[in-house]
Enzyme design. Structure first.
Site, PDB file in Angstrom:
ATOM      1  N   SER A   1     -13.451  50.813 -86.096  1.00  0.00           N
ATOM      2  CA  SER A   1     -14.558  51.882 -85.692  1.00  0.00           C
ATOM      3  C   SER A   1     -15.855  51.380 -86.097  1.00  0.00           C
ATOM      4  O   SER A   1     -16.026  50.764 -87.219  1.00  0.00           O
ATOM      5  CB  SER A   1     -14.167  53.345 -86.373  1.00  0.00           C
ATOM      6  OG  SER A   1     -15.167  54.123 -85.959  1.00  0.00           O
TER       7      SER A   1
ATOM      8  N   TYR B   1     -11.701  59.303 -92.960  1.00  0.00           N
ATOM      9  CA  TYR B   1     -11.615  58.495 -91.689  1.00  0.00           C
ATOM     10  C   TYR B   1     -12.245  57.473 -92.176  1.00  0.00           C
ATOM     11  O   TYR B   1     -11.854  56.043 -91.687  1.00  0.00           O
ATOM     12  CB  TYR B   1     -12.123  59.268 -90.709  1.00  0.00           C
ATOM     13  CG  TYR B   1     -12.206  58.421 -89.408  1.00  0.00           C
ATOM     14  CD1 TYR B   1     -10.942  58.298 -88.433  1.00  0.00           C
ATOM     15  CD2 TYR B   1     -13.171  57.883 -88.856  1.00  0.00           C
ATOM     16  CE1 TYR B   1     -10.728  57.543 -87.336  1.00  0.00           C
ATOM     17  CE2 TYR B   1     -13.175  57.047 -87.603  1.00  0.00           C
ATOM     18  CZ  TYR B   1     -11.899  57.141 -86.865  1.00  0.00           C
ATOM     19  OH  TYR B   1     -11.880  56.439 -85.490  1.00  0.00           O
TER      20      TYR B   1
END
Length: 682
Positions: free
Chosen positions: A559, A572
């Site tokens: 990501s 995350y």
């Protein structure tokens, strides 16, 4: 409307072909051919014209349609007898069939077209039934033919398929008006009839009569007794051993070019491999041309008992591979002429492991599966021939003439160029939805075999079914945070497709919370699924990747958050940073084995995302103070390109990273974020 649609003979032919081809006792997949003769109106003259409709080259009887037929003018086809230059030049007649075609479209005429056109019968069937080939490959097949069928079926000595064989069978029918068909030595059967129903009835009578005779008069143990130690292992034990051996055996089969595999532990295979005579009979190879063109002239058979250790079996398989390659090279050199095509490869396509099962190989899964089915046909043929007589396949010289036939080479050259990922086996986690599903879809479209791995088995299987049948994709359950579950999923991949080439660590989830609201449970869950999960998947896949010796790819869907510090996202983003560094670490460690490891850093993918649909989207929208339905456009507006990122954009990046164009790239992270300056890699 086409002539085929207007002619009842064609409808009858297709229905008969589909019935005959649907039953494997009648013929193998894509084996044999059928025909019908009839009258149609010539659209040029308006007059009736006699036509021959015959299954074309490369088709399958069980799935035959009108488009799979070649349509020829019967008068022109039969007139070729007048210009036939003799057996030494009979291959030229295949090209001449093109000058006999009627109308446009349809399939290319096959080598067996002459047989169908020259035989004076309205309907003709040429099939490869196990029972018929058992008689055809028996040492005293001619005498057996008379004993079993009387004068209703005539023996034809082995002759390579072609124009001369068509002339021979036509003459036999003319000289034997009572006959309904022939046994073709070393090959199969041909039957005929005045109607479609009669031809089918005659074909089935030959097949069933041969079956009945073998059952009633054959020896009970044609393969001899059981070899001690070579009996089938218990199912769980043999499947575990098959998975442990699969990567090594695929590497063996792929020494010259990459192959996809298929595994079967059917009783017929296990019983044969446990028998005393299995090594002797396997060494004789297959006989029917359709069989050995797909199985090679003979298999490679492990000569260790089933209880031998995996390490000992692997070591012996590698020794046998060297011997197999030397033997195949000697076979080629013994029979090749100056005009022969180059040797296509010296690796086995069938590898037999006593107590475990059979591994078969091909350029794709269907080809690999069919090769295995053909070797089961060969086992049945050997059993029937040995039950009545002695199995006596055609000579290696004749096998070579077909395997390296100029017409066979031309057929191979006409095959379409393979897609970029053909022959590659991909394992994609979290692939039942969102980014993972898009990646699986793209890889399958590019020719890969795909394993859709997901926590939800039903969803994984449903997603796999959308990609095609099990020759294209399968769905497996995979809790990536559980080491045993990951191993089971990788083992399932090895048994389904023979190996593994491409791993995509995509499974993920996210809980969007600020530091003070992030619990230890939140932290552990996200790290278990993404950081630990990626580690477990990569570790389990690395072993077969290394054992195959074929290189490979591991791709992490990380990501932009792995480098971009966004608010309320500690757990995350930290686990994504972990994944990003795993890419670098594994690129260094696995590079010596030819395994490339790369990463992709998407921006927030809202559309079709399972993560966003599970509440992450609502939390992120709340963080940014916007309605959830505007989140995708919000992400797009903050990028340089002002374009939303969708799952297919990530799939495109996986395709490029794992394709041939970036074969020298490893340790790279590719942003797929429409340009987020704060996430630029430095």
């Amino acid at each position: 409307m086409t002539n085929q649609q207007q002619t009842p003979a064609v409808a009858d032919l297709i229905a008969r072909s589909n019935r005959l081809g649907a039953d494997p006792k009648n013929t193998n997949y894509a084996g044999g051919n059928t025909s019908a003769k009839g009258t149609a109106v010539d659209p040029v003259t308006g007059e009736p014209v006699e036509l021959l409709w015959v299954k074309g080259s490369g088709g399958d009887l069980g799935t035959l349609t009108e488009q799979g037929l070649a349509t020829l003018r019967l008068d022109r086809m039969r007139a070729l007898v007048n210009v036939y230059p003799g057996i030494e030049r009979e291959d030229e007649m295949v090209a001449a069939f093109d000058y006999c075609l009627h109308g446009k479209g349809g399939a290319a005429p096959s080598i067996d077209t002459a047989m169908h056109g020259l035989v004076d019968a309205a309907h003709v069937d040429h099939l490869h039934p196990d029972s018929g080939i058992a008689i055809a490959t028996a040492a005293d097949g001619e005498e057996l033919t008379t004993r079993i069928f009387g004068d209703k079926v005539v023996w034809v000595p082995w002759r390579r398929p072609g124009f001369q064989l068509g002339l021979d069978i036509a003459e036999i029918k003319k000289a034997n008006p009572q006959a309904i068909g022939t046994i073709l030595g070393g090959h199969g059967i041909t039957a005929w009839g005045d109607t479609s129903e009669e031809s089918e009835r005659n074909s089935l009578w030959i097949i069933e009569t041969a079956e009945k005779y073998i059952a009633e008069h054959g020896k009970a143990d044609p393969f001899g007794g059981v070899r001690a130690g070579f009996e089938a292992l218990p199912q769980d034990e043999r499947r575990a051993k098959a998975a442990a051996l699969a990567a090594t055996i695929r590497g063996i089969a792929s020494h010259d070019k990459p192959m996809v595999g298929h595994f079967t532990d059917a009783d017929v295979v296990l019983d044969f491999l446990a028998s005393e005579r299995a090594p002797e009979l396997a060494a004789l190879g297959t006989s029917c041309p359709d069989h050995f063109l797909r199985t090679k002239v003979k298999p490679m058979i492990l000569d260790l008992p089933a209880t031998a250790s995996v390490d000992d079996q692997i070591a012996r398989l590698k020794e046998l591979h060297e011997q197999y390659r030397a033997d195949y090279t000697a076979y080629y050199e013994a029979h090749a002429t100056e005009d022969s095509p180059a040797m296509r490869g010296a690796d086995p396509l069938i590898v037999l492991v006593p107590g475990v099962g059979m591994f078969s190989y091909g350029a794709n899964k269907q080809t690999a599966r069919v090769a295995g089915e053909f070797y089961i046909n060969a086992i049945n043929v050997m059993r029937g021939a040995e039950a009545l007589s002695t199995y006596a396949p055609i000579s290696d010289a004749e096998k070579f003439r077909i395997e390296y036939w100029a017409l066979e080479e031309a057929k191979l050259q006409r095959m379409p160029k393979p897609k970029t990922h053909q022959g590659r086996i991909a394992f994609v986690t979290g692939a039942a939805s969102g980014i993972g599903k898009a990646i699986a879809t793209r890889l399958a479209a590019e020719g890969a075999c795909v394993v859709v791995a997901d926590l939800d088995l039903e969803k994984a299987q449903a997603a796999a079914a959308e990609l095609g049948g099990t020759d294209v994709a399968i769905g497996v359950a995979a809790n990536v945070a559980d080491a045993e579950g990951v191993k089971a999923a990788i083992d399932a991949t090895l048994l389904a497709f023979g190996g593994i080439d491409l791993v995509v660590n995509n499974a993920g989830l996210s809980l969007s919370k600020p530091l003070l609201e992030t619990t230890e449970k939140d932290w552990d869950l996200q790290h278990d699924v993404m950081a630990k999960g990626s580690f477990l998947v990569s570790k389990a896949a690395a072993k077969p990747l290394i054992e195959q010796g074929m290189g490979g790819d591991i791709v992490y869907i990380s990501s932009k958050n792995s480098v971009f510090a966004g608010p309320n996202n500690i757990a995350y983003s930290a686990t994504k940073a972990d994944q990003a560094h795993q890419v670098r670490l594994l690129a260094v460690e696995l590079g010596e084995h030819g395994v490339r490891v790369n990463g992709i850093n998407p921006d927030g993918v809202v559309r079709g995302s399972g993560i966003f649909a599970s509440g992450w989207g609502a939390n992120r929208a709340k963080t940014y103070g916007i309605p959830e339905e505007e989140l995708g456009q919000f992400y797009a507006n903050r990028t340089i390109l002002k374009r939303e990122v969708v799952p297919e954009n990530v799939a495109d990046a996986v395709y490029v990273l794992t394709g041939p164009e970036l074969s020298r790239t490893t340790g790279l992270h590719i942003p797929v974020d429409s340009g987020v300056a704060q996430a630029f890699l430095r």
